[in-house]
Design a protein around this motif. Structure first.
Motif, PDB file in Angstrom:
ATOM      1  N   VAL A 272       9.592 -23.677  21.313  1.00  0.00           N
ATOM      2  CA  VAL A 272       9.551 -24.556  22.480  1.00  0.00           C
ATOM      3  C   VAL A 272       8.347 -25.489  22.419  1.00  0.00           C
ATOM      4  O   VAL A 272       8.383 -26.588  22.933  1.00  0.00           O
TER       5      VAL A 272
ATOM      6  N   GLU B 102      13.912 -11.646  32.799  1.00  0.00           N
ATOM      7  CA  GLU B 102      14.053 -12.899  32.062  1.00  0.00           C
ATOM      8  C   GLU B 102      14.941 -13.844  32.862  1.00  0.00           C
ATOM      9  O   GLU B 102      16.012 -13.466  33.320  1.00  0.00           O
TER      10      GLU B 102
ATOM     11  N   GLN C 142      22.178 -20.228  22.927  1.00  0.00           N
ATOM     12  CA  GLN C 142      21.234 -19.706  21.950  1.00  0.00           C
ATOM     13  C   GLN C 142      19.837 -20.189  22.309  1.00  0.00           C
ATOM     14  O   GLN C 142      19.676 -21.267  22.867  1.00  0.00           O
ATOM     15  N   ARG C 143      18.864 -19.351  22.009  1.00  0.00           N
ATOM     16  CA  ARG C 143      17.475 -19.706  22.301  1.00  0.00           C
ATOM     17  C   ARG C 143      17.072 -20.910  21.483  1.00  0.00           C
ATOM     18  O   ARG C 143      17.448 -21.046  20.326  1.00  0.00           O
TER      19      ARG C 143
ATOM     20  N   ASP D  99      19.021 -23.337  30.829  1.00  0.00           N
ATOM     21  CA  ASP D  99      19.988 -23.756  29.815  1.00  0.00           C
ATOM     22  C   ASP D  99      20.157 -25.272  29.784  1.00  0.00           C
ATOM     23  O   ASP D  99      20.397 -25.886  30.820  1.00  0.00           O
TER      24      ASP D  99
ATOM     25  N   ILE E 222      13.361 -18.217  29.584  1.00  0.00           N
ATOM     26  CA  ILE E 222      13.866 -18.430  28.230  1.00  0.00           C
ATOM     27  C   ILE E 222      14.626 -19.752  28.215  1.00  0.00           C
ATOM     28  O   ILE E 222      15.555 -19.946  28.997  1.00  0.00           O
TER      29      ILE E 222
ATOM     30  N   TYR F  45      16.835 -17.597  32.634  1.00  0.00           N
ATOM     31  CA  TYR F  45      17.263 -18.557  31.629  1.00  0.00           C
ATOM     32  C   TYR F  45      17.259 -19.971  32.180  1.00  0.00           C
ATOM     33  O   TYR F  45      17.568 -20.201  33.352  1.00  0.00           O
TER      34      TYR F  45
ATOM     35  N   ARG G  33      17.247 -22.168  26.559  1.00  0.00           N
ATOM     36  CA  ARG G  33      18.407 -22.037  25.664  1.00  0.00           C
ATOM     37  C   ARG G  33      19.181 -23.353  25.635  1.00  0.00           C
ATOM     38  O   ARG G  33      19.043 -24.191  26.516  1.00  0.00           O
TER      39      ARG G  33
END
Length: 83
Positions: free
Chosen positions: A67, A3, A62-63, A7, A51, A5, A53
Protein backbone atom coordinates in the motif's frame (compact mmCIF):
# COMPACT_ATOMS: atom_id res chain seq x y z
CA UNK A 1 -8.56 -6.43 16.42
CA UNK A 2 -11.22 -6.79 13.73
CA UNK A 3 -10.23 -6.41 10.11
CA UNK A 4 -12.23 -3.88 8.09
CA UNK A 5 -12.01 -4.04 4.31
CA UNK A 6 -11.77 -1.11 1.93
CA UNK A 7 -12.45 -2.40 -1.60
CA UNK A 8 -11.56 -0.57 -4.83
CA UNK A 9 -13.95 -1.63 -7.60
CA UNK A 10 -14.87 -0.47 -11.12
CA UNK A 11 -17.93 1.75 -11.48
CA UNK A 12 -19.92 3.02 -14.47
CA UNK A 13 -18.31 6.46 -13.99
CA UNK A 14 -14.77 5.28 -13.19
CA UNK A 15 -13.63 3.72 -9.89
CA UNK A 16 -15.01 3.80 -6.34
CA UNK A 17 -14.04 2.33 -3.00
CA UNK A 18 -16.44 0.60 -0.62
CA UNK A 19 -15.91 0.71 3.12
CA UNK A 20 -18.18 0.11 6.11
CA UNK A 21 -21.24 -0.26 3.89
CA UNK A 22 -20.66 3.09 2.19
CA UNK A 23 -19.47 4.05 -1.28
CA UNK A 24 -17.11 6.84 -2.21
CA UNK A 25 -17.70 9.27 -5.06
CA UNK A 26 -16.52 7.99 -8.45
CA UNK A 27 -12.91 8.74 -9.43
CA UNK A 28 -11.83 8.91 -13.08
CA UNK A 29 -8.82 6.62 -12.58
CA UNK A 30 -7.86 3.58 -10.55
CA UNK A 31 -4.91 5.37 -9.01
CA UNK A 32 -7.03 8.27 -7.74
CA UNK A 33 -9.50 5.82 -6.18
CA UNK A 34 -6.69 3.92 -4.43
CA UNK A 35 -5.15 7.17 -3.13
CA UNK A 36 -8.56 8.29 -1.81
CA UNK A 37 -9.13 4.87 -0.21
CA UNK A 38 -5.74 5.07 1.46
CA UNK A 39 -6.51 8.55 2.86
CA UNK A 40 -9.87 7.23 4.06
CA UNK A 41 -8.17 4.32 5.79
CA UNK A 42 -5.74 6.67 7.55
CA UNK A 43 -8.55 8.90 8.79
CA UNK A 44 -10.97 6.23 10.07
CA UNK A 45 -8.74 3.22 10.68
CA UNK A 46 -6.83 4.45 13.70
CA UNK A 47 -8.36 1.86 16.04
CA UNK A 48 -9.10 -0.85 13.48
CA UNK A 49 -7.01 -2.97 11.14
CA UNK A 50 -8.06 -1.90 7.65
CA UNK A 51 -7.22 -4.01 4.59
CA UNK A 52 -7.10 -2.42 1.14
CA UNK A 53 -8.33 -4.78 -1.60
CA UNK A 54 -9.11 -4.67 -5.31
CA UNK A 55 -11.31 -6.76 -7.54
CA UNK A 56 -9.22 -9.12 -9.64
CA UNK A 57 -9.97 -10.24 -13.18
CA UNK A 58 -11.56 -13.40 -11.78
CA UNK A 59 -14.04 -11.26 -9.79
CA UNK A 60 -12.55 -12.15 -6.41
CA UNK A 61 -11.27 -9.56 -3.97
CA UNK A 62 -7.51 -9.61 -3.40
CA UNK A 63 -5.24 -7.59 -1.16
CA UNK A 64 -3.34 -4.80 -2.84
CA UNK A 65 0.33 -5.63 -2.42
CA UNK A 66 2.37 -2.79 -0.94
CA UNK A 67 0.00 0.00 0.00
CA UNK A 68 2.88 2.40 0.67
CA UNK A 69 3.49 2.89 -3.06
CA UNK A 70 0.12 4.63 -3.23
CA UNK A 71 0.88 7.11 -0.46
CA UNK A 72 1.00 10.75 -1.32
CA UNK A 73 4.45 12.32 -0.86
CA UNK A 74 5.01 13.78 2.58
CA UNK A 75 5.88 17.43 2.81
CA UNK A 76 8.89 17.91 5.07
CA UNK A 77 9.33 21.41 6.43
CA UNK A 78 12.37 23.15 4.99
CA UNK A 79 12.77 20.63 2.17
CA UNK A 80 12.14 21.34 -1.47
CA UNK A 81 10.62 18.81 -3.82
CA UNK A 82 12.52 18.05 -7.03
CA UNK A 83 10.38 17.64 -10.12
Amino acid sequence: MAEIYCDVVPHANGWVFLSDGGQSPAYPSYRLAVEAAHRHMQSVGKRRAMILREQGLNGRMQRIGDVSIYCLPRQVSGATEAR
